[in-house]
Design a protein around this motif. Structure first.
Motif, PDB file in Angstrom:
ATOM      1  N   CYS A 119       0.818  -1.226   0.000  1.00  0.00           N
ATOM      2  CA  CYS A 119       0.000   0.000   0.000  1.00  0.00           C
ATOM      3  C   CYS A 119       0.847   1.269   0.000  1.00  0.00           C
ATOM      4  CB  CYS A 119      -0.952  -0.004   1.189  1.00  0.00           C
ATOM      5  SG  CYS A 119      -0.125  -0.193   2.790  1.00  0.00           S
ATOM      6  N   SER A 124       7.324   6.713  -0.121  1.00  0.00           N
ATOM      7  CA  SER A 124       6.826   6.544   1.254  1.00  0.00           C
ATOM      8  C   SER A 124       7.678   5.549   2.027  1.00  0.00           C
ATOM      9  CB  SER A 124       5.368   6.081   1.235  1.00  0.00           C
ATOM     10  OG  SER A 124       4.533   7.069   0.690  1.00  0.00           O
ATOM     11  N   TYR A 260      -1.988   3.972   9.420  1.00  0.00           N
ATOM     12  CA  TYR A 260      -2.289   4.668   8.170  1.00  0.00           C
ATOM     13  C   TYR A 260      -1.634   3.919   7.011  1.00  0.00           C
ATOM     14  CZ  TYR A 260      -2.418   8.309   4.588  1.00  0.00           C
ATOM     15  OH  TYR A 260      -2.622   9.012   3.420  1.00  0.00           O
ATOM     16  N   SER A 261      -2.420   3.575   5.999  1.00  0.00           N
ATOM     17  CA  SER A 261      -1.921   2.724   4.907  1.00  0.00           C
ATOM     18  C   SER A 261      -1.958   3.420   3.554  1.00  0.00           C
ATOM     19  CB  SER A 261      -2.755   1.434   4.851  1.00  0.00           C
ATOM     20  OG  SER A 261      -4.137   1.738   4.698  1.00  0.00           O
ATOM     21  N   ARG A 262      -1.613   4.713   3.544  1.00  0.00           N
ATOM     22  CA  ARG A 262      -1.514   5.438   2.277  1.00  0.00           C
ATOM     23  C   ARG A 262      -0.188   6.207   2.245  1.00  0.00           C
ATOM     24  NH1 ARG A 262      -3.909   3.923  -1.980  1.00  0.00           N
ATOM     25  NH2 ARG A 262      -3.903   6.053  -2.796  1.00  0.00           N
ATOM     26  N   ASN A 263      -0.103   7.289   1.456  1.00  0.00           N
ATOM     27  CA  ASN A 263       1.201   7.890   1.167  1.00  0.00           C
ATOM     28  C   ASN A 263       1.341   9.365   1.552  1.00  0.00           C
ATOM     29  OD1 ASN A 263       2.522   5.565  -0.275  1.00  0.00           O
ATOM     30  ND2 ASN A 263       0.685   5.807  -1.557  1.00  0.00           N
ATOM     31  N   LYS A 264       0.435   9.900   2.370  1.00  0.00           N
ATOM     32  CA  LYS A 264       0.582  11.285   2.821  1.00  0.00           C
ATOM     33  C   LYS A 264       1.604  11.331   3.957  1.00  0.00           C
ATOM     34  CE  LYS A 264      -2.097  15.318   4.290  1.00  0.00           C
ATOM     35  NZ  LYS A 264      -3.429  15.852   4.631  1.00  0.00           N
ATOM     36  N   ASP A 320      -7.427  11.563   4.311  1.00  0.00           N
ATOM     37  CA  ASP A 320      -6.650  12.080   3.184  1.00  0.00           C
ATOM     38  C   ASP A 320      -7.553  12.215   1.952  1.00  0.00           C
ATOM     39  OD1 ASP A 320      -7.012   9.551   2.212  1.00  0.00           O
ATOM     40  OD2 ASP A 320      -4.929   8.920   2.409  1.00  0.00           O
ATOM     41  N   LYS A 324      -8.879   7.828   3.467  1.00  0.00           N
ATOM     42  CA  LYS A 324      -8.220   7.025   4.503  1.00  0.00           C
ATOM     43  C   LYS A 324      -7.988   7.882   5.745  1.00  0.00           C
ATOM     44  CE  LYS A 324      -7.405   2.856   2.793  1.00  0.00           C
ATOM     45  NZ  LYS A 324      -7.781   1.621   3.482  1.00  0.00           N
TER      46      LYS A 324
END
Length: 406
Positions: A119, A124, A260-264, A320, A324
């Motif tokens: 993810c 990241s 948190y499993s995203r890229n922010k 985000d 997410k």
């Protein structure tokens, strides 16, 4: 050159001893002034004859009403003083939760797990590795069981299990170490910023240990890293009202539902900084606990920066651009923490610094304000008030910022 250096060292040493002498003089000035007074009283008392003492006793017998009234005033005054005086609060003991070794996440394992999750993009992953290396976390930290699966299995039930393991594990150890029974506890304060289910965490503890029905229980949420201090402050105030009582503070944070499993990037930071952990603290206002207590609570000082927009938004739970949910940490966080520390130390200074340091500070302040002396402001020596500083370990960057401001 050597001679000049030795001379300079000698002057510094002399100034140091002068300051130490001044500090002791101011600290014990009142006692030193009392010595001549006591000497005069002793000398005068030694000159009294048995006849003088007898005459004084007869005088008191003839003025019995005045003696009774005076005694009544003393008795009432003493009673009022002891009933209204500020009660001492003792930290009897505390217990930290130690997770099982199977939940450990070494750095290499953490990064391998992040890659396999699929993810995070390459940028990241590099960011996570960099932050993890600078975080100050060791190889013994633990992640909740739900995060050890591929893919992770976060759920409400898994979050409850994590919180129960942490809270009950710490409390079991605390009760065993102090020989205090759950029914003896009159005040319970639990703080967890991000996980606030219904029934509440405080209710979960009361149900588990079958605590008494008249217990004063509080559940603090959404207050971030300051919640532990707020909980202790609340307990301190409660123990001023409820006499001969035990209070417990339980402090933890929940990781299972806040990965948190995203890229922010701002929302990736908590993944590197937060791990499984918690503490249970037993406080008391019983005088019998004074001897066995580890600490005595003297002052609690807190500066609320919520009116400042940057401070208000520096730690924020949000979604985000793809929906997410995570916790975003602003770059202003370190500056806000440093400024809050300055405010707290400024407030705490007059409460803890010896009078000798306060006099020096106010003399230079008045000289600069009134006569424009342009003297460099005197910085009090806080080592005369504090033996140790216990810094909030919110990551290496936070510790570095606090060090700079101290």
């Amino acid at each position: 050159m050597n001679g000049e250096k030795n001379s300079s060292n000698s002057r510094v040493l002399k100034l140091k001893y002068v300051k130490i002498g001044y500090h002791y003089l101011i600290t014990y000035l009142l006692k030193l002034c009392l010595v001549p007074l006591m000497a005069v009283i002793i000398v005068q008392a030694s000159r009294l004859s048995l006849n003088d003492i007898h005459q004084t006793w007869l005088h008191l017998e003839h003025n019995l009403v005045y003696v009774v009234v005076l005694s009544a005033f003393v008795l009432v005054g003493s009673t009022v003083y002891f009933m209204t005086r500020k009660r001492s609060v003792y930290l009897v003991d505390y217990a930290c939760y130690l997770p099982p070794s199977k939940l450990k996440v070494e750095h290499d394992r953490f990064m391998k797990h992040c890659k396999l999750m699929g993810c995070f993009d390459e940028t990241s992953l590099v960011f996570l590795d960099k932050i993890l290396g600078r975080s100050g976390l060791g190889e013994e930290t633990c992640a909740p069981e739900a995060m050890h699966y591929l893919p992770p299995k976060p759920s409400m039930e898994a979050a409850r299990q994590e919180t129960e393991q942490v809270m009950f594990g710490a409390l079991d150890t605390l009760f065993a170490n102090t020989n205090v029974k759950p029914n003896d506890v009159g005040i319970l304060v639990v703080n967890c910023s991000l996980f606030n289910p219904t029934p509440s965490l405080s209710s979960m503890i009361i149900n588990k240990y079958k605590m008494r029905g008249n217990i004063k229980s509080f559940n603090l949420g959404g207050m971030g890293c300051s919640a532990s201090l707020i909980a202790v402050d609340l307990v301190k105030d409660m123990l001023q009202v409820h006499r001969n009582n035990y209070a417990i503070v339980v402090s933890t944070e929940n990781i299972t539902q806040n990965w948190y499993s995203r890229n922010k990037k701002a929302m990736l930071l908590p993944n590197c900084l937060f791990r499984v952990g918690g503490v249970a603290v037993l406080l008391s206002n019983k005088s019998v606990d004074q001897r066995r207590s580890k600490y005595k609570l003297i002052h609690v000082v807190r500066t609320h920066c919520g009116a400042n927009n940057k401070a208000f938004n520096c730690v924020r739970q949000e979604q985000d651009d793809v929906g997410k949910t995570g916790v975003s940490l602003s770059k202003d966080l370190l500056t806000i923490a440093g400024n809050a520390l300055k405010s707290n130390i400024t407030t705490l200074g007059p409460l803890v610094l010896p009078i000798s340091e306060q006099i020096l500070f106010y003399v230079t302040l008045v000289a600069n304000k009134l006569i424009n002396a342009k003297i460099k402001p005197y910085i009090p020596d806080f080592k005369l008030a504090f033996e140790h500083f216990c810094i909030h370990p919110g990551g290496r960057a936070v510790i570095d910022e606090l060090e700079k401001n101290l």
